[in-house]
Design an enzyme around this catalytic site. Structure first.
Site, PDB file in Angstrom:
ATOM      1  CG  HIS A  46       4.029   4.579   5.433  1.00 45.08           C
ATOM      2  ND1 HIS A  46       3.140   5.131   6.319  1.00 45.08           N
ATOM      3  CD2 HIS A  46       3.560   3.325   5.194  1.00 45.08           C
ATOM      4  CE1 HIS A  46       2.207   4.249   6.625  1.00 45.08           C
ATOM      5  NE2 HIS A  46       2.426   3.137   5.954  1.00 45.08           N
ATOM      6  CG  HIS A  86      -0.328  -0.001   2.542  1.00 44.94           C
ATOM      7  ND1 HIS A  86      -0.103  -1.164   3.242  1.00 44.94           N
ATOM      8  CD2 HIS A  86       0.153   0.992   3.336  1.00 44.94           C
ATOM      9  CE1 HIS A  86       0.469  -0.878   4.398  1.00 44.94           C
ATOM     10  NE2 HIS A  86       0.644   0.422   4.491  1.00 44.94           N
ATOM     11  CD  GLU A 125       3.544  -0.527   7.112  1.00 42.43           C
ATOM     12  OE1 GLU A 125       2.971   0.221   6.290  1.00 42.43           O
ATOM     13  OE2 GLU A 125       2.960  -1.064   8.049  1.00 42.43           O
TER      14      GLU A 125
END
Ligand code: CO
Length: 134
Positions: free
Chosen positions: A79, A7, A130
């Site tokens: 992010h 994502h 991430e």
């Protein structure tokens, strides 16, 4: 080590307005809101087929996105998340290559109940990255 883009996360000042934009105006499928007190955010996910958007709103007084929101009051890309097979391998690779793992250096449980870590953006070309074990 890395796999798919899981994502892209967008920090927003008002989650209801962000959901309205993506669900009602742009016609995407949007998940229910989820509070993640451990991460200091409330999230929803926008399903895009090939990937997702994670819309983040600060939760609580010490939200890790508070500084970002102060610098980006209209919101912004916060992010992106890359999938990894094994979070411990990702952690070891990061540490061996002087990529700073944020927080206490341990994996946390992310929005999908899967282990995640974040790497300091100064060590990853200015982008907060991430890693999520899938
Ligand atoms: Co994320």
């Amino acid at each position: 080590m890395i796999g798919k883009l899981n994502h892209i996360a967008i920090a927003v000042p008002n989650l209801d307005e962000a959901v309205h934009l993506y669900r009602d105006v742009l016609g995407a499928q949007v998940s229910a809101e989820e509070d993640l007190p451990e991460h200091g955010v409330t999230t929803v996910f926008v399903e895009l087929g090939n990937t997702k958007l994670e819309l983040l709103q600060a939760l609580g007084d010490n939200s890790p996105i508070a500084k970002f929101m102060a610098a980006n009051p209209a919101g912004g890309i916060h992010h992106f998340c890359l999938e990894v097979d094994d979070i411990n391998t990702a952690m070891q690779t990061a540490k061996q290559n002087n990529l700073r793992v944020l927080g206490d250096g341990k994996a946390k449980t992310g929005a999908h109940d899967k282990p995640v870590i974040f790497i300091h953006p100064k060590d990853t070309l200015g982008c907060l990255v991430e890693f999520e074990q899938v």
